[in-house]
Motif scaffolding. Structure first.
Motif, PDB file in Angstrom:
ATOM      1  N   ASN C 376       0.819  -1.204   0.000  1.00 33.40           N
ATOM      2  CA  ASN C 376       0.000   0.000   0.000  1.00 33.40           C
ATOM      3  C   ASN C 376       0.861   1.265   0.000  1.00 33.40           C
ATOM      4  OD1 ASN C 376      -2.237  -1.598   0.002  1.00 33.40           O
ATOM      5  ND2 ASN C 376      -2.564  -1.472   2.215  1.00 33.40           N
ATOM      6  N   GLU C 377       1.894   1.262   0.840  1.00 34.48           N
ATOM      7  CA  GLU C 377       2.801   2.407   0.873  1.00 34.48           C
ATOM      8  C   GLU C 377       3.334   2.680  -0.526  1.00 34.48           C
ATOM      9  OE1 GLU C 377       4.195   4.334   3.395  1.00 34.48           O
ATOM     10  OE2 GLU C 377       2.683   3.555   4.811  1.00 34.48           O
ATOM     11  N   ALA C 380       0.766   3.892  -3.116  1.00 35.05           N
ATOM     12  CA  ALA C 380       0.387   5.291  -2.955  1.00 35.05           C
ATOM     13  C   ALA C 380       1.474   6.192  -3.519  1.00 35.05           C
ATOM     14  CB  ALA C 380       0.158   5.593  -1.478  1.00 35.05           C
ATOM     15  N   THR C 381       2.724   5.839  -3.266  1.00 40.79           N
ATOM     16  CA  THR C 381       3.828   6.630  -3.801  1.00 40.79           C
ATOM     17  C   THR C 381       3.787   6.651  -5.322  1.00 40.79           C
ATOM     18  OG1 THR C 381       5.069   5.773  -1.943  1.00 40.79           O
ATOM     19  CG2 THR C 381       6.317   6.969  -3.627  1.00 40.79           C
TER      20      THR C 381
END
Ligand SMILES: Nc1ncnc2c1ncn2[C@@H]1O[C@H](COP(=O)(O)OP(=O)(O)OP(=O)(O)O)[C@@H](O)[C@H]1O
Ligand SMILES: Nc1ncnc2c1ncn2[C@@H]1O[C@H](COP(=O)(O)OP(=O)(O)OP(=O)(O)O)[C@@H](O)[C@H]1O
Ligand SMILES: [Mg+2]
Ligand SMILES: [Mg+2]
Lengths: 379, 419, 502, 316
Positions: C376-377, C380-381
């Motif tokens: 997820n991190e 999103a980036t």
């Protein structure tokens, strides 16, 4: 603000999850509740139509509740009925999520259950800590193998799994009859198809026997809970689960992503079969202690309904299975107390699923309340 | 300037050749298998072709077992060798069919060696046992041709059986039959409503209808019929012998001395084949099954077409269901269709979504079914359970080997959302 | 026959696809309709042909207000539409497709296919649209299918013909031929509405041009006086750059080498003995009409189709039979042709789609588990970096607009360490802004020394991006052009695409 | 006083097996004003669950109907020593204190039926088929086969039986007690092979055979019923039943209820025989005039012989 900071804020915004809203709440709580109530109401109408008087209808629904949750014995029976349903339905749910419509749970239950029994009485000398788990394992492996045939046929030749699993079900009935008539399987001194009994060390221990010997609830309940957790983990937390779901949602995209579709089909079918096999082993080791013809008792078909009703989600399946188990246990009480045929339960089950799976229909019948724009269909 | 030429590459030939080779090898192995396993059959096999009271009595067909089996094996192997050396094209499927046919005959002769049974009776029973499956398959064809998957055939058969018994008891056979057709159609309509209008998943809708019908009929059967027997006692449509044709040996009893349902099934297969492939409405129906949006842009009402055909499919299944009661035993019993709707679905796929194909597939089921009953009387050393499995195993093999790649209507199972 | 649209408004929930649109269509005239993606052109025409019912406004036919309850009414009123996506049943014959809905019948509803075939031949002869009425649609090339669509409309004796992006799948030669047909139809007194994104085409064929933007008519133009730049500005609302910025061409070592490759699709030859090399820092464009083996070539290179003969080398290694995953690991990026079907899973979240082909990678997976937190991190980036517009990475990818879906795929494929980029139809159906962005990304990959292979049916795109252009016809490479030394003419490439080689 | 009954899978309305037993309870209800409850088994897995749901003190006696309930009944009886059970078609060895088994020497009556069939057949071929290959079923078929043999031995005839061989213990089985349609198909099969009298031993499945006989006419095919007198329980097709081998479960069930009420219940077994009327051959009803008087006389003698032991029911 630098570009980096802008990116960071954008990033953080993207990571926010929408809080579960009214829609989800309606979807997960109100709709099922509504479905049950509506189905019971229509069930009452059916009874009225067949000349059952109002007092009896009232009595039968009281019996339904009492027989499913009204006492320890009732809860025990509900659980006993729910365990195999949930186990088999978990397998089917995996299949559905992988895009496989496996109708073969019935046959896999039979084969798994039989294998568990055969293993149990063949290695009767093993101690409980080995024999019981190994017998369960034998059931799971056999179920996996039997379902794997259909998976392999689909992967290798394109034979549609609906057809092959239906045929494998029919074959399994005969195979069971045959196996039960073999000398080393058949109980000594019996001419009818019934297997030897498994030793106590192979049985799933009864949990509440100390309370009352008639409480049949057995350790399969833990098996069921474990399986729910495991399947949840498998489907949503693991690579394999991702592969299952990707293959099911879009076979082309899965291929693009380098997922080997044929292998996934076989593995998914086998996993489903293992769970169905466990359901079978659970019936033979936990309930019957032996194998007889037809010990699957249509669980494999009811499990389809349970999986669909649980929207192929492990937790949904658990609740759907408990509901169906409760209906079954309560239905028995209904027949005893009110003389209303247990077959009414089938009607109620069907109606519940209709109301859950066709929200548009519910909207059409009850235009007030429910969300105006449901996305149709379960899963 | 010239237009670039293309040349077919060797690779194509290779692929086709491999298939012929595989079929050839299978046939040769089959021949060897026949000799090794069935080769030592003693005596003669007697097949009775006529009943004593038939108009034209044919003598029994007496086949010397061992020679016949050897000849059949040799022929099979020959077909295989021919495939291997210079087969291909249409021959591949034809040879496979012929080879399998020979193998079945050899097996029959082996099982009947030093014994006798009524071949005519078996063929007649084949037809009878095929009827509900063929009608179920035909019902499914009607639905899937407009892209609605009909798992509910089973439930519709059961509803037809139930209604036939109930209404047959109350208002007589024809009334019962009509009611069964109407009720079948009703459930077809319900299926259409659920999947077309309410966009429920087609398979869920089918499963639900099955569950519902099973529940309802069983409930009424035990709640009402147990006390009111007169509601479950319908007249049975008797066999009608068609003059002259019915007296033809072997074929006559199979095709021309049967009851309404057999004739009905044959006529419906013929009519629906004509309908689907030679009429305007059939063309439109198939268009809806293949490319609903295209049909829509041409002013064909996709929803209406689906409603109509699924309802017709339901009516056919209702008729097929009535066979169980009005065409067979005159009495309803819980779950008396016993999964034959599902076998009907298999017949539809086996028969490649074609009415005639579905009928042929149903006949294969009927044949193995009646064959198995004959073999049980002949005391073959094969356990009866395995004989009972034969049709199912055969289906799997055929579906896997021959029609795995058969093409379903392109939009099959997909809901159509009008813009 | 003249048709007048008056004050048409059409909404889809909150989306206003058409707002107060008025338009007149006249007999013996070709009306060009322009507008960017999602401007509402198709919607407007679907209203006209009875598929959609307008929320407001009316349709006047020869001055008489008419109401269409469905396509049938429109057909009867003499309005026929050739849809953007072909509306043909692949397993039916040409004749069956043409007569569908208005079939000639005999007794017992019997389908009279002979009459149908005869009529198809008649129409073919009178308008120069020769097609074998008994051929199966699926066996016909797209150009011929296009003709069948027009015959379908003519068969219904339509006086108004709506052609929604009819040239998207044609070669330049076929386009010329097609324009001939359109002109003869116009001269026969038909009214024609012609929708396209290709500005030079519309200048060529239209007698009058209307431009839609965001559902409204924003202007009219006269094709005799207007220029491409005028039209583009009218469409988009700002001046548009047509040129792609390119760095200097400095090719390196061969990275991707295809030798004598033959690929079968359904036991028929799709790629026939093709050899092709792509060097580091080089963009090779594959031109060809859909159905001539480009897709199969790309799928063979990316490992999605098996190779019948020949070999593929990547970074010097033989990858002819390597798995998709192995190729991916070596740094092969693939932007697939069909983004909805293959490039992403519409029911999965943006985050899940971001790792669709790398979830198993050590970056995201630990043992049997996928570490969704890490995923997820990163998702999103990447989404932020590549400007993928979505409310959240937990939204379903299917809810994104086409351009954002494509950006998601580009983000996924190009945000890792790539050595070669295979892009099929990278900008199909996208609007100018997205096209600019994706072209820039592809050029960036080239600048970093990746080998870039682009397949596109847009000749302009091929010409704008490629250092070298190959043309495929019937599974073979029939022509090759070096674009660094001299830009080939579109007509040259077009001839090769039609299989005509010098 | 409440009597409860758990049926086997055929259902309470099967016109034969379960229904006959239930009639015993109903008769007791009429005669002695007791309460009656029943619970149908849908599948073999229901047996235990059904027994469990009847436990709890409401039932003074629980009848379990059918051989297949043997294991479940035994377990429940062991766990609930205070609950009285009675099971049809099963006898425990050693006997249980709180279970009374009811078994029937059906072969005695079937022997007579075989003799009758052999005497009545015109084609010289009679047929039989069973539900499942279990003792309560095959005992009918054994008796039937021996009766035919006995007739052949007495009259020097060569009547053959299709569908069951007492020596190999193999034969024709539908493998269910439910499918009426199978009953018709199996009868058709035997008829095609020349049989003109058929004994279906499969509960309601036999009703399907009767439907065939009804259609063909009794000159072509006659049926011998089992369990109840099917002439009476299936009156619509009564005329096709040459006779029925009755197993008076109603009588024994009634007796058991009487014993419980009188407090004289004891674990063990009741055996129904020709001698005590627990099994019998029903009347010929419509065939009364058709069966030759000689044969009727022989049957009467045979009956006496079986009762006094001079005729052995078994292989000769
Ligand atoms: N069925 C629909 N439901 C919701 N929105 C729709 C629907 N069809 C079209 N739209 C929306 O209406 C707008 C106009 O779409 P339309 O297809 O008419 O555009 P277009 O001008 O034909 O674009 P293109 O050049 O891509 O064909 C778009 O924003 C689109 O998203
Ligand atoms: N059938 C549909 N149902 C619901 N929403 C739709 C539908 N089609 C399009 N939309 C929505 O309408 C909006 C516009 O879609 P469309 O694909 O036309 O965008 P666009 O203007 O072409 O954007 P882009 O430039 O990114 O391609 C999007 O938010 C999309 O989610
Ligand atoms: Mg458009
Ligand atoms: Mg768009």
């Amino acid at each position: 603000m630098s570009v980096n900071e802008a990116l960071d804020t954008a990033r953080d915004k993207l990571l926010e999850r929408a809080a579960p809203g009214r829609v989800q709440f309606e979807d997960l709580v109100i709709v099922p509740l509504f479905a049950v109530v509506a189905a019971l109401m229509i069930g009452a109408l059916v009874m009225l139509a067949t000349g059952v008087d109002l007092a009896t209808i009232g009595r039968s629904y009281v019996a339904l509740v009492v027989g499913s949750v009204g006492s320890v014995a009732a809860l025990s029976e509900t659980l006993v009925a729910a365990v195999p349903l949930v186990l088999a339905a978990l397998g089917l749910a995996i299949g559905f999520r992988t895009g496989l419509f496996n109708i073969g749970a019935e046959g896999q239950i039979l084969m798994g259950g039989l294998a568990a029994v055969i293993f149990g009485f063949t290695f009767a000398n093993l101690p409980f800590v080995l024999l019981m788990p190994l017998s369960l394992l034998a059931g799971a492996v056999t179920g996996a193998f039997y379902a794997g045939i259909a998976g392999w046929l689909r992967a290798a030749t394109g034979a549609h799994e609906v057809i092959s699993t239906i045929m494998l079900n029919l074959i399994s009935y005969r195979l069971l009859d045959y196996m039960l008539s073999l000398d080393w399987v058949q109980r000594e001194g019996r001419a009818d198809p019934v297997s030897r009994s498994v030793p106590d060390a192979a049985e799933l221990p009864k949990l509440l026997e100390w309370l009352d010997p008639n409480l049949r609830v057995h350790a399969g309940v833990f098996l069921m809970l474990l399986a729910v957790a495991l399947v949840y983990w498998l489907m949503f937390r693991t690579k394999l689960g991702f592969e299952f779901r990707a293959s099911g949602a879009s076979p082309d995209a899965a291929r693009y992503a380098g997922i080997r579709a044929s292998l996934i089909i076989v593995v998914a079918m086998a996993t489903a079969g293992a769970l169905a096999g466990l359901a079978g082993a659970n019936q033979t080791l936990g309930v019957l202690g032996r194998a007889t013809p037809g010990f699957s008792a249509g669980i494999g078909f009811d499990a389809i309904a349970v999986a669909l009703m649980g929207r192929s989600h492990p937790v949904g399946v658990l609740f759907a299975g408990l509901l169906f188990g409760g209906l079954e246990a309560g239905g028995r009480q209904m027949q005893v107390d009110a003389g209303v045929s247990i077959d009414l339960i089938g009607i109620i089950q069907a109606l519940i699923i209709v109301f859950i799976a066709a929200p548009l229909l519910v909207c059409a019948i009850f235009p007030w309340g429910f969300r105006s724009d449901p996305k149709g269909g379960a899963q | 300037m010239s237009v670039a030429e293309t040349s077919p590459t060797r690779a194509v030939d290779l692929a086709a050749k491999r298939r012929t080779r595989i079929v050839g090898a299978i046939l040769i192995l089959l021949g060897a298998f026949l000799v090794l396993v069935f080769g030592d059959a003693p005596g003669d096999a007697t097949f009775r072709l006529s009943r004593p009271r038939d108009t034209w009595v044919l003598p029994d067909l007496i086949v010397p077992a061992q020679p016949f089996i050897y000849i059949a094996a040799a022929l099979t192997a020959f077909l295989g060798a021919r495939q291997f050396l210079r087969g291909g094209g249409r021959w591949t499927t034809l040879s496979l069919g012929l080879g399998l046919g020979l193998a079945v005959m050899a097996f029959l002769v082996w099982a009947t060696a030093e014994n006798a049974f009524s071949l005519t009776g078996m063929l007649q029973a084949t037809m009878v046992r095929a009827v509900p499956i063929a009608l179920g398959g035909l019902a499914a064809v009607m639905c899937e041709r407009v892209a609605v998957v009909n798992i509910a055939v089973e439930g519709m058969l059961l509803a037809g059986a139930f209604t036939g018994a109930l209404m047959g008891s109350v208002i007589g056979g024809w009334g019962g039959l009509l009611s069964a057709v109407v009720v079948g159609g009703f459930f077809g309509f319900i299926l259409a409503a659920l999947v077309v209008t309410y966009r429920m998943d087609q398979i869920i809708a089918g499963v639900v209808i099955n569950l519902f019908v099973l529940g309802l009929t069983s409930y009424v059967s035990s709640q009402v019929f147990a006390d009111m027997r007169h509601l479950n006692n319908a007249p049975v449509f008797r066999s009608i012998k068609i003059p002259i044709l019915g007296d033809i040996p072997v074929i006559g009893p199979m095709l021309f001395n049967q009851n309404l349902f057999v004739y009905g099934a044959l006529i419906m297969v013929a009519v629906s084949t004509y309908y689907l492939f030679h009429t305007r409405s059939g063309l439109r129906a198939r268009a809806v099954g293949e490319h609903p949006r295209a049909a829509d842009t041409l002013g064909i009402d996709v929803y209406w077409t689906r409603y109509v055909h699924v309802t017709i499919g339901g009516m056919i299944a209702g008729f097929g269901g009535a066979w169980f009661t009005l065409g067979s035993v005159g009495r309803f019993d819980e779950n008396m269709t016993g999964g034959r709707g599902y076998i009907g679905l298999a017949a539809m796929i086996f028969g490649r979504w074609h009415p005639v194909g579905a009928l042929m597939a149903a006949l294969v089921f009927g044949f193995t079914d009646s064959l198995q009953q004959k073999l049980a009387l002949l005391n073959t050393p094969i356990p009866s359970e395995f004989l009972a499995m034969a049709p199912y195993i055969a289906t799997i093999i055929v579906v896997a080997g021959l029609v795995g790649r058969a093409r379903a209507p392109a939009a099959d199972g997909k809901p159509y959302v009008k813009e | 026959m003249d048709v007048e649209l008056k004050g048409i408004t059409k909404r889809f929930g909150p989306v206003i696809a058409n707002e107060d649109v008025s338009l007149s269509i006249r007999a013996g005239e070709v009306l060009g309709l322009l507008g960017e993606n999602g401007a509402g052109k198709s919607t407007l025409m679907n209203v006209l042909c009875g598929l959609y019912r307008p929320d407001e406004g009316e349709i006047l036919i020869d001055g008489v207000a008419s109401k269409f309850d469905g396509p049938r009414d429109a057909i009867e009123a003499g309005i026929g539409m050739v849809h953007q996506h072909f509306m043909l049943v692949p397993i039916f014959t040409v004749a069956e497709n043409v007569v569908l809905g208005v079939e000639p019948v005999g007794r017992l509803d019997h389908l009279d296919l002979e009459t149908a075939s005869a009529k198809v031949r008649d129409i073919g002869e009178s308008y120069g649209l020769a097609v074998d009425p008994d051929a199966l649609i699926e066996s016909l090339p797209v150009g011929v299918q296009q003709r069948v669509e027009i015959i379908k409309v003519l068969f219904r004796s339509a006086d108004v013909l709506i052609l929604d992006e009819p040239t998207a799948v044609l070669t330049p030669q076929e386009v010329e031929e097609f324009f001939g047909i359109v002109r003869s139809l116009r001269d026969a007194g038909k009214a024609i509405v012609f929708i396209t994104h290709k500005l030079n085409e519309i200048l060529d064929i239209a007698d009058r041009i209307s431009v839609l933007r965001a559902g409204r008519i924003v202007g009219e133009a006269d094709p005799k006086t207007a220029t491409k730049a005028d039209l583009a500005e009218l469409m988009v609302g700002r001046p548009v750059h047509f040129e792609v910025e390119r760095t200097e061409f400095t090719p390196g070592d061969p990275m991707l080498e295809v030798k004598d490759l033959t690929v079968l699709r359904d036991e028929a030859v799709a790629v026939d003995n093709v050899s092709l090399t792509v060097r580091a820092g080089e963009v090779v464009g594959i031109a060809g009409v859909q159905g001539n083996g480009q897709s199969a070539l790309i799928e063979a290179i990316t490992g999605l189709m098996s190779v019948a003969q020949g070999s593929i080398h990547f970074l010097g290694q033989d990858i002819t039979h390597a798995s998709v995953r192995a190729r991916h690991a070596m740094g092969l990026a693939h932007i697939p042709e069909d983004r909805q079907r293959m490039g992403l899973i519409p029911d999965f979240t943006v985050a899940e789609n971001m790792v669709l082909d790398s979830y198993y990678d050590a970056r995201y997976a630990k043992g049997p588990q996928v570490q969704w937190g890490v995923v997820n991190e990163w998702a999103a980036t990447a989404a932020a970096q590549f400007d993928v517009r979505t409310s959240s990475i937990f939204a379903d990818a299917g809810h994104l607009s086409g351009g954002n879906q494509q950006k998601l795929i580009v983000a996924r494929e190009l945000s890792r360490d790539t050595r070669a980029v295979i892009a099929a139809q990278p900008t199909r159906g996208l609007d100018v802004g997205s096209i600019e962005y994706i072209h820039a990304r592809l050029m960036a990959a080239r600048a970093e020394g990746d080998a870039v292979l682009i397949m596109s049916s847009e000749l302009d795109e091929i010409l704008a991006l490629s250092d070298r252009i190959v043309v495929m016809f019937k599974g073979r490479i029939v022509a090759e052009f070096d674009a660094t030394t001299h830009r080939p003419e579109k007509a040259e490439i077009g001839l090769a695409m039609a299989g005509v080689v010098a | 006083f409440t009597a409860c009954q758990i049926t086997d899978t055929g259902g309470i309305d099967d016109n034969s097996f379960n229904q006959t037993a239930w009639r015993g309870v109903l008769e007791a209800q009429t005669a002695m004003g007791i309460d009656a409850r029943f619970l149908e088994s849908q599948a073999e897995t229901d047996y235990e669950a059904n027994i469990t749901s009847l436990l709890g003190g409401e039932c003074d006696i629980i009848f379990t109907i059918g051989f297949l309930l043997g294991d479940a009944t035994q377990e429940a009886a062991a766990a609930n020593p205070d609950q009285l059970f009675s099971i049809v078609d099963f006898a425990y060895d050693p006997p249980l204190d709180n279970v009374l088994g009811q078994v029937y020497a059906t072969d005695e009556a079937a022997f007579m039926a075989g003799y009758l069939a052999a005497g009545m057949t015109e084609t010289g071929i009679v047929g039989t088929f069973g539900g499942i290959n279990i003792p309560p079923v095959t005992i009918f078929m054994d008796g039937f086969a021996y009766g035919i043999d006995y007739y052949n031995a007495q009259h020097g005839t060569d009547v053959t039986l299709l569908g069951w061989s007492p020596d190999t213990r193999e034969g024709l089985f539908t493998n269910n007690f439910e499918s009426l349609d199978d009953g018709r198909a199996f009868a058709q099969n035997l008829y095609d092979e020349g049989a003109d009298i058929i004994l279906p031993v499969a509960g309601p499945v036999g009703l399907g055979s009767a439907a065939l006989a009804n259609e063909l006419g009794v000159e072509e095919l006659m049926i011998i019923g089992v369990d109840a007198d099917l002439y009476e329980t299936d009156p619509e097709r009564g005329h096709v039943y040459l006779t029925s081998i009755v197993k008076r479960m109603d009588a024994t069930v009634f007796q058991v209820i009487e014993r419980v009420m009188a407090g004289s219940f004891e674990g063990g077994v009741i055996v129904g025989t020709l001698a005590n009327g627990g099994v019998d051959l029903a009347s010929f009803h419509d065939f009364e005039g058709t069966v030759p008087e000689d044969l009727v006389a022989e049957l009467t003698a045979l009956r006496a012989g079986i009762i006094d032991g001079t005729v052995a029911v078994g292989p000769n």
